[in-house]
Design an enzyme around this catalytic site. Structure first.
Site, short mmCIF file in Angstrom:
data_model
loop_
_atom_site.label_atom_id
_atom_site.label_comp_id
_atom_site.label_asym_id
_atom_site.label_seq_id
_atom_site.Cartn_x
_atom_site.Cartn_y
_atom_site.Cartn_z
N SER A 1 -8.84 -47.61 -14.51
CA SER A 1 -8.66 -48.96 -13.99
C SER A 1 -7.33 -49.04 -13.25
CB SER A 1 -8.64 -49.97 -15.15
OG SER A 1 -8.22 -51.25 -14.73
N TYR B 1 -4.42 -53.05 -23.02
CA TYR B 1 -5.34 -52.45 -22.05
C TYR B 1 -4.58 -51.57 -21.07
CZ TYR B 1 -9.29 -52.22 -18.79
OH TYR B 1 -10.31 -51.78 -17.98
#
Length: 255
Positions: A140, A153
């Site tokens: 990501s 995250y």
């Protein structure tokens, strides 16, 4: 058909996170190109439906569970093995600041994004080395730039990105190419909903954004990368919607 579109039926891939979103879209994209695809996810009913629709081979498994991973690797080998592994399974939980960090959220993100990728890759490396195969890790843009409320995250995806770079160095002598795909804002049915816990909160993530990426957009990039000739390695691919110039720079209507 371009020179990079190999439609032969001798290519085979294991795709995790296949019950929804980018994983499911990747299964569909590869099956349309003639690949044998092992679709992996925890939700067996969704996998069976996908298998009926596409002809993929459904293997229910939790990649963060070593027993499941061992059984998965054996099942793939019994079906002739795979030359490509596409690690899509992962996810985010919560947006708490570090001061209010929730242990369960961090543990989920570490197990699903980091340990799951490690375990399955480790299990399939012997098969992939035999074929000079390909490994794709879906990370990501959260791995590239941190943001408030994203520390867990950010940490998980940065770790997964660092693992990917190390794997490329370790496996180059075995003829394995290692590809990292880093999506920005992607609108899928479940990612934001699972992270934020309500449909209203999930919808707000994409509100006013002109054409966020779709799961199919990312799947097409993955398909393109794994269909390249074996000597072509697309090390790191960052893909964002045009409206997102950076993690912190997202254009919304009326903003």
């Amino acid at each position: 058909m371009t020179l990079w579109e190999n439609t032969s039926s001798n290519r085979s891939a294991v795709v995790t996170g296949a019950s929804s979103g980018i994983g499911q879209a990747t299964v569909r994209a590869l099956r349309e190109q003639g690949w044998t695809v092992f679709a992996v996810a925890r939700r067996a009913e969704r996998l069976e439906a996908l298998a009926k629709q596409t002809g993929a081979i459904a293997i229910p498994a939790d990649v963060s569970n070593q027993t499941d991973v061992d059984a998965l690797a054996l099942a793939v080998a019994e079906h002739g093995g795979a030359d490509t592994l596409i690690n899509v399974a992962g996810g985010a939980r919560g947006t708490e600041y570090w001061a209010d960090a929730v242990d369960e959220h961090w543990d989920f993100m570490w197990q699903s994004n980091v340990m799951g990728t490690m375990r399955l890759t480790r299990a399939l490396l012997p098969q992939l080395r035999k074929t000079g195969g390909t490994i794709v890790n879906l990370t990501s843009t959260a791995a590239l730039a941190s943001y408030e409320g994203g520390s867990g995250y950010n940490a998980a995806k940065a770790a997964q990105s660092a693992m990917t770079q190390a794997l490329r160095l370790e496996e180059v002598e075995h003829g394995i190419r290692v590809i990292e795909v880093l999506p920005g804002l992607v609108q899928t049915e479940e990612f934001a909903l699972r992270r934020l816990g309500s449909q209203q909160a999930a919808d707000s993530v994409y509100a006013g954004v002109d054409n966020p990426l779709t799961a199919e957009d990312v799947a097409e990039v993955i398909r393109f990368a794994v269909s390249a000739p074996a000597h072509v390695n697309l090390d790191q691919i960052v893909i964002r919607p045009q409206a997102q110039a950076a993690n912190h720079k997202l254009i919304r209507a009326n903003k």
